[in-house]
Design an enzyme around this catalytic site. Sequence first.
Site, mmCIF file in Angstrom:
data_model
loop_
_atom_site.group_PDB
_atom_site.id
_atom_site.type_symbol
_atom_site.label_atom_id
_atom_site.label_comp_id
_atom_site.label_asym_id
_atom_site.label_seq_id
_atom_site.Cartn_x
_atom_site.Cartn_y
_atom_site.Cartn_z
ATOM 1 N N GLU A 163 -7.058 8.680 6.305
ATOM 2 C CA GLU A 163 -7.286 9.340 7.594
ATOM 3 C C GLU A 163 -7.709 10.802 7.452
ATOM 4 O O GLU A 163 -6.998 11.713 7.900
ATOM 5 C CB GLU A 163 -6.031 9.236 8.476
ATOM 6 C CG GLU A 163 -5.607 7.815 8.764
ATOM 7 C CD GLU A 163 -4.396 7.725 9.704
ATOM 8 O OE1 GLU A 163 -3.827 8.772 10.048
ATOM 9 O OE2 GLU A 163 -4.043 6.615 10.094
ATOM 10 N N TYR B 209 -4.155 1.962 15.937
ATOM 11 C CA TYR B 209 -2.914 1.915 16.736
ATOM 12 C C TYR B 209 -3.181 1.746 18.223
ATOM 13 O O TYR B 209 -2.474 1.004 18.901
ATOM 14 C CB TYR B 209 -2.103 3.209 16.512
ATOM 15 C CG TYR B 209 -1.548 3.269 15.107
ATOM 16 C CD1 TYR B 209 -0.329 2.691 14.801
ATOM 17 C CD2 TYR B 209 -2.272 3.854 14.076
ATOM 18 C CE1 TYR B 209 0.172 2.708 13.504
ATOM 19 C CE2 TYR B 209 -1.792 3.872 12.776
ATOM 20 C CZ TYR B 209 -0.566 3.299 12.497
ATOM 21 O OH TYR B 209 -0.080 3.298 11.214
ATOM 22 N N ARG C 202 0.858 -1.190 0.000
ATOM 23 C CA ARG C 202 0.000 0.000 0.000
ATOM 24 C C ARG C 202 0.890 1.234 0.000
ATOM 25 O O ARG C 202 1.659 1.449 0.927
ATOM 26 C CB ARG C 202 -0.906 -0.005 1.234
ATOM 27 C CG ARG C 202 -1.701 1.261 1.395
ATOM 28 C CD ARG C 202 -2.641 1.224 2.599
ATOM 29 N NE ARG C 202 -3.382 2.452 2.671
ATOM 30 C CZ ARG C 202 -3.228 3.385 3.620
ATOM 31 N NH1 ARG C 202 -2.383 3.194 4.625
ATOM 32 N NH2 ARG C 202 -3.926 4.488 3.593
ATOM 33 N N GLU D 93 -3.544 0.014 8.020
ATOM 34 C CA GLU D 93 -2.363 0.347 8.837
ATOM 35 C C GLU D 93 -2.525 -0.244 10.222
ATOM 36 O O GLU D 93 -3.593 -0.132 10.823
ATOM 37 C CB GLU D 93 -2.180 1.862 9.014
ATOM 38 C CG GLU D 93 -1.681 2.595 7.817
ATOM 39 C CD GLU D 93 -1.484 4.093 8.091
ATOM 40 O OE1 GLU D 93 -1.226 4.474 9.255
ATOM 41 O OE2 GLU D 93 -1.613 4.860 7.134
ATOM 42 N N HIS E 93 -2.549 11.108 0.833
ATOM 43 C CA HIS E 93 -2.030 10.853 2.180
ATOM 44 C C HIS E 93 -1.334 12.143 2.628
ATOM 45 O O HIS E 93 -0.135 12.173 2.864
ATOM 46 C CB HIS E 93 -1.088 9.647 2.179
ATOM 47 C CG HIS E 93 -0.818 9.057 3.526
ATOM 48 N ND1 HIS E 93 -1.012 7.714 3.818
ATOM 49 C CD2 HIS E 93 -0.357 9.606 4.669
ATOM 50 C CE1 HIS E 93 -0.666 7.479 5.071
ATOM 51 N NE2 HIS E 93 -0.257 8.613 5.613
ATOM 52 N N ASN F 271 -7.396 1.974 9.928
ATOM 53 C CA ASN F 271 -6.073 2.156 10.546
ATOM 54 C C ASN F 271 -6.262 2.159 12.050
ATOM 55 O O ASN F 271 -7.087 2.923 12.574
ATOM 56 C CB ASN F 271 -5.455 3.494 10.133
ATOM 57 C CG ASN F 271 -5.062 3.520 8.665
ATOM 58 O OD1 ASN F 271 -5.210 2.536 7.948
ATOM 59 N ND2 ASN F 271 -4.567 4.658 8.215
HETATM 60 O O1 IFM Z 1 2.794 7.606 10.060
HETATM 61 C C1 IFM Z 1 1.416 7.674 10.228
HETATM 62 C C2 IFM Z 1 0.716 7.518 8.903
HETATM 63 O O2 IFM Z 1 1.127 8.469 7.981
HETATM 64 C C3 IFM Z 1 -0.775 7.676 9.094
HETATM 65 N N1 IFM Z 1 -1.269 6.811 10.127
HETATM 66 C C4 IFM Z 1 -0.561 6.808 11.391
HETATM 67 C C5 IFM Z 1 0.920 6.603 11.161
HETATM 68 C C6 IFM Z 1 1.669 6.609 12.500
HETATM 69 O O3 IFM Z 1 1.477 7.814 13.151
#
Ligand code: IFM
Length: 478
Positions: free
Chosen positions: A175, A309, A86, A384, A130, A307
């Site tokens: 995002e 985290y 990606r 992500e 992006h 995405n």
């Molecule tokens: O690095 C970023 C990415 O560009 C977008 N999503 C979160 C990642 C980590 O912060």
Amino acid sequence: MTQGTPDYRDAGLEFPEGFVFGSATASYQIEGAAQEDGRGASIWDTFSRTPGKVLHGHTGDVACDHYHRLDADLDLMQRLGLQSYRFSIAWPRIQATGSGPANDRGLGFYSRLVDGLLARGITPIATLYHWDLPQTLEDAGGWTNRDTAYRFADYAHLMGEALGDRIAMWTTLNEPWCSAYLGYGSGVHAPGVTSGRAALTAVHHLNLAHGLGLTALRDAVRKPDAQYSATLNLHSIRGAEDAPEESQAEAIRRIDALANRAFTGPMLRGAYPADLLEDTAAVTDWQFVRPGDLELIHQPIDVLGVNYYSTVTVKMWDGVSPRTNADGHGQAAGSPWPGSEHVEFVQQPGPYTAMGWNIAPDGFESLLVDLHEQFPTLPLMITENGAAFDDVVIDGRVHDPLRIDYLRRHFTAAHRAMQRGVDLRGYQVWSLMDNFEWAYGYTKRFGIVHVDYDTLERTPKDSAHWYSELIRTRRIPE
Ligand code: IFM
């Protein structure tokens, strides 16, 4: 982990045939060659050159120099066994000022990238935006200017014409929460504007760009099985247990409206949520939403990119405890939560990554299950997931057991979600290589491949080898 929560370290879980394992990057974060082959300036070129905006004054001028190391990086992907890759396209490489004909040299780079992937048996997943908006468009208002959505559609059409015969999956935006609220609300991202009204205006124009862009892409692409998507960083939100239940519920509802439903509402249901409009009424009257816009935005997609985290934990501010900004995006002059500044983000239990983000695979599982319950027929793709840690090269090796553990637990969470009925099609680990982490410059390493920023040498970390094994066997390694 609270008592009774699994540790997400199940071994041997097997992913089904057809599940696509890959890795992700983004143009400004890795390419470098910022002034080459007709590329125009983006808002991140400007922002990173503005004193005090990016740690140590780092810029994406050289980044990982991927632009000049394309073949070697493609070979690396192949050696790791990636099934998909990606990447994002830098809009100012294609249209230096954000409009007009396509720049052949810019197109040529992405064409070589896509051909190189296909020649190595790697499926290309392309993101159109992006965050590297052409600076010329920002000078005219950027995402607060409705016209930017129409410029985006023109750009999408150009890309569909140029690469539409080869791209397996298209993503319009990455995002948009960050583009709108960090770019125009808190100002910690480019273009660094701090206005709640501007942030909400940007939300709508990004949504409009998604809809117009999808339509333009579909019109141009000549690959009947191409898939279309958007990628959202949906927030997995919890209530702070020390707060009364009503306080938790109200805070969760407000943040869910701003972070999640402001995008899923128009994109997937064709309407902005009524409570979002009410919560933000003092900030804007939403007159920038014109008749017919919601129909333009509400286009069918094949897959929703997710995405993930970490989680956020919230309660309504009680006027006693100091307001923290523990959402992982740093302190800022403005607020990323227009109309809901009185929601308090509380410190969450660890462990944490080098970003200070809490590690919570259970939040990942619940986010996926929740999405599936809201949109039962919509397939999902993890576009992500990954973690930054302070890695070092010792004798040519990078031992990163914390990243392996993070990935193991999040792949397990994804698998558990699938066992609960979630239609998950693939997983793109963030990131293929260490790169420019926006306002943190090069200080945070998310890669499964280490990059030495002096020599630009790539060294696969232990996590890269671990991931190769997962891809090869389709099973989470012991
Ligand atoms: O690095 C970023 C990415 O560009 C977008 N999503 C979160 C990642 C980590 O912060």
